[in-house]
Scaffold this motif. Sequence first.
Motif, short mmCIF file in Angstrom:
data_model
loop_
_atom_site.label_atom_id
_atom_site.label_comp_id
_atom_site.label_asym_id
_atom_site.label_seq_id
_atom_site.Cartn_x
_atom_site.Cartn_y
_atom_site.Cartn_z
N VAL A 76 0.89 -1.10 -0.29
CA VAL A 76 -0.05 0.05 -0.03
C VAL A 76 0.87 1.14 0.04
N VAL A 77 0.26 2.32 -0.43
CA VAL A 77 0.93 3.71 -0.30
C VAL A 77 -0.06 4.43 0.58
N ILE A 78 0.71 5.20 1.49
CA ILE A 78 -0.04 6.13 2.48
C ILE A 78 0.36 7.75 2.11
N SER A 79 -0.85 8.31 2.68
CA SER A 79 -0.47 9.75 2.24
C SER A 79 0.57 10.44 3.25
N ASN A 80 1.11 11.42 2.82
CA ASN A 80 2.16 12.00 3.53
C ASN A 80 1.67 12.49 4.95
N ALA A 81 0.26 12.92 5.28
CA ALA A 81 0.03 13.25 6.35
C ALA A 81 -0.16 12.18 7.40
N TYR A 82 -0.39 10.92 6.93
CA TYR A 82 -0.43 9.75 7.68
C TYR A 82 1.14 9.49 8.02
N ALA A 83 2.02 9.66 7.27
CA ALA A 83 3.36 9.32 7.45
C ALA A 83 3.90 10.09 8.48
N GLU A 84 3.83 11.40 8.50
CA GLU A 84 4.25 12.49 9.21
C GLU A 84 3.67 12.39 10.70
N LYS A 85 2.53 12.13 10.71
CA LYS A 85 1.74 12.19 12.05
C LYS A 85 2.19 10.87 12.76
N PHE A 86 2.29 9.81 12.22
CA PHE A 86 2.34 8.49 12.97
C PHE A 86 3.88 7.86 12.72
N GLY A 87 4.60 8.80 12.29
CA GLY A 87 6.00 8.32 12.20
C GLY A 87 6.30 7.18 11.25
N LEU A 88 5.60 7.10 10.08
CA LEU A 88 5.66 5.88 9.22
C LEU A 88 6.61 6.30 8.02
N SER A 89 7.08 5.14 7.31
CA SER A 89 7.98 5.38 6.18
C SER A 89 7.80 4.13 5.17
N ALA A 90 8.25 4.32 4.06
CA ALA A 90 8.30 3.21 3.32
C ALA A 90 9.21 1.78 3.81
N GLY A 91 8.89 0.76 3.74
CA GLY A 91 9.26 -0.51 4.47
C GLY A 91 8.87 -0.82 5.88
N ASP A 92 7.83 0.01 6.39
CA ASP A 92 7.15 -0.29 7.60
C ASP A 92 5.90 -0.94 7.32
N THR A 93 5.42 -1.56 8.50
CA THR A 93 4.17 -2.48 8.34
C THR A 93 3.09 -1.62 8.85
#
Length: 447
Positions: free
Chosen positions: A214-231
């Motif tokens: 899946v691909v997540i929005s940058n808002a999701y990534a920034e808020k929850f500290g996620l990046s490519a390679g995470d689950t």
Amino acid sequence: MRHYLAVPMTVTFLACALGNVLGYTYFKGIVADMYYGSYSLPTYVTHWNGDAFVKTTVVPLILMFCINLLVLVNKMSLSPLKFLRRDLKRRQKKAFKLNTKIGILKRFRLRVIFQNMPNYVTIIIGVLFANFLLLFGFMFGPLLDHYQEEITSNLICQYQYVLKAPQETDTPGAEKYSVASLKTVDDKRKSEDVTVYGVVPDSAYLDLNFDGGVVISNAYAEKFGLSAGDTLRVKEAYGDKEYSFPIKGVHYYPAGIAVFMEQSAFHSTFDQSADAFNGYFSNQKITDIEDLYVATTITVDDMTKTSRQLKQSMGNMMVLFLVFGVAMFMLIVYLLSKIILEKNAQSISMTKILGYSNREINSLYITTTSLVVIGSMLLTIPLCAYLMKTVCVYIFSDYSGWFAYYVPLTVYVKMFLLGVCSYLAVAYLQTRSIKGVPLGEALKNVE
């Protein structure tokens, strides 16, 4: 003790009383206007607030009494002879030597700084708090404007339709998609809604590489500290079932907490038929689907509604922060610089007797304080920026969605210029104080 406690306690009591009167009259109207401009709520009724009274009236009175009492007890324990000599220190600090290669005027300024170090440290702390208030007042408008601009510049399409049931349309460019609402799973933050999109292959609106994940929005990534390679972990909104997906990328979509996946993977994950869909992406308004089958229509206006509402409702409050920030800055710098001049009244008088002009004396005392104040602004503005970012990230994490922290460079320039202009007014008042120091003050030295 009663004599010296009377004045500060009387002034504090009058200030508390005036604050309560203004709070329930003039400032109440300002807050009421914000209340009416923010929400569709009924007419308010003013009630006396006991908790606010304790925090704004009782506590300051107690603090003022205790601080002054401790200081007076400490000073009153000194001998009468020390009072006659104006020596209110228990220990005389020896001045450490300065390099004689330094010019005499520079050494004099350094002595002024070292002798008044507690006051200058207080000035630095006061400037820090004042700049923090100024930054909060200045940054709010640009932050919301930037948020609106980012949303409108990075929309998936002009119209997003969510349907109650699948319906066909002949609108050119309309593209089917599937959508579901789940909940985030995070051990540190509370759960919030996340929109999951099922996107058709080779979408005309989203150029994404899913690569089995899946691909997540940058808002999701920034808020929850996620990046490519995470689950990614999400769960059902009204159930206990959890889903895990490998994150293959981050798509710049600041409008919300969103997850994008292939439509075929969406169908298999949520047990739907291969031809199922419940939405359309379109840059044109769809008119051939009855409103009966449309659950939601999302437009640019809907996306920016929150930021526009916040700007309208909080605008007056930001003005208050600016006013109190400037007032706090000027009061702290003026009072402390005034104390410094009063402590050095004998030295100033002596320099006048030795033939120094008021302009030369200003260069020794006013210039020294000016350097400390300007240095404090240059030092505390970056510190305020770091503290504000930390505070905003913490506060925004408690709200649904995500506001990316943003402060343009012009805000810091405005803060610095406003601080300099405010200090110029203070410096002018201090130059007049130096002119008023009489020559006879030096003759009062009884040592």
